[in-house]
Design a protein around this motif. Sequence first.
Motif, PDB file in Angstrom:
ATOM      1  N   LEU A 164      37.353  57.415  35.680  1.00  0.00           N
ATOM      2  CA  LEU A 164      38.069  56.345  36.356  1.00  0.00           C
ATOM      3  C   LEU A 164      38.816  55.479  35.346  1.00  0.00           C
ATOM      4  N   PRO A 165      39.910  54.829  35.752  1.00  0.00           N
ATOM      5  CA  PRO A 165      40.586  53.873  34.860  1.00  0.00           C
ATOM      6  C   PRO A 165      39.672  52.700  34.537  1.00  0.00           C
ATOM      7  N   GLU A 166      39.901  52.061  33.372  1.00  0.00           N
ATOM      8  CA  GLU A 166      39.054  50.951  32.952  1.00  0.00           C
ATOM      9  C   GLU A 166      39.140  49.782  33.931  1.00  0.00           C
ATOM     10  N   ALA A 173      32.414  47.180  39.008  1.00  0.00           N
ATOM     11  CA  ALA A 173      31.270  46.424  38.496  1.00  0.00           C
ATOM     12  C   ALA A 173      31.183  45.052  39.160  1.00  0.00           C
ATOM     13  N   ARG A 174      32.341  44.384  39.329  1.00  0.00           N
ATOM     14  CA  ARG A 174      32.333  43.094  40.016  1.00  0.00           C
ATOM     15  C   ARG A 174      31.903  43.237  41.469  1.00  0.00           C
ATOM     16  N   ALA A 178      28.691  41.415  43.149  1.00  0.00           N
ATOM     17  CA  ALA A 178      28.790  40.580  44.347  1.00  0.00           C
ATOM     18  C   ALA A 178      27.890  41.106  45.462  1.00  0.00           C
ATOM     19  N   GLU A 179      27.797  42.426  45.582  1.00  0.00           N
ATOM     20  CA  GLU A 179      26.932  43.009  46.601  1.00  0.00           C
ATOM     21  C   GLU A 179      25.474  42.676  46.336  1.00  0.00           C
ATOM     22  N   ARG A 180      25.060  42.715  45.078  1.00  0.00           N
ATOM     23  CA  ARG A 180      23.666  42.376  44.747  1.00  0.00           C
ATOM     24  C   ARG A 180      23.388  40.903  45.019  1.00  0.00           C
TER      25      ARG A 180
END
Length: 283
Positions: A164-166, A173-174, A178-180
């Motif tokens: 995947l692109p960086e 990751a964000r 946020a989901e956690r």
Amino acid sequence: MSYVWLVVILVLLLFLLSLALKVVKQYEQGVLFRLGRVIGVRRAGLTVIIPIIDVLNRVSLRIVTMPIQSQGIITRDNVSVDVSAVAYFRVVDAVKSVVAIESVGTAINQIAQTTLRKVVGQHTLDETLSETDRINVDIKTILDVATEDWGVEVTLVELKDIQLPESMKRAMARQAEAEREKRAKIIAAEGEALAADALGAAADIMMAHPLALQLRNLQSLVELGVDKNTTVVFPAPLMSTIGELGAFLAREAAAANVVPAPRGPVVDAAPPVNGAVRPVPAS
């Protein structure tokens, strides 16, 4: 001279015999051509052919592992990813694999690359990451249809790596963070709701049984005494304590506002009549 010719004849016979005897291994099949035409398939073992006239092509029947190099693919939601895979295939019809196509391995490699781009491009990024099993089955099904006429069976296709692109990695990751956090807040709120329900039930029981509150107070004293504290706290009902404190302050304020009455005679300040002092009665 006769001996020389005899040696030459023996050498020629041995040479022709070596050309006529062929060995087919256990994992192979031999496709026999005679004057350019297929006349049959030779199984594993020793096979005798006619030199110069016959040609025996050996075909391996073992499963071949073929890596599919990384492909730059744009998913259905317009995300650029690099996907690599691996395919496993084997020859099931030796005659077709020799007659129908020139190079089986090269042909399968090329069609596998195009099929990988086609199938992955029909899915979104989330589907590509989470539904790899379904993508593998779709690729295998398409390859089976294409390679059936070549005498080849594709046994398995697996996505090996997805790059995947960086920027997309940071965004994911964000999103995961946020989901956690959302789940943590929901769990904390559910815990507060359960605690409130339990406290409400406990309060109802204590109202129905006043002695239960006293027992709870004694339990609190026992818990405080475990740490060997020098301060002893006597818990009391909060609302009754506040009410008693308010009543006490009201009584003190009322007592401060009362003026005490004078005691004994009071001399009138009016001028005396005939030099006599007139007493004024106390009120």
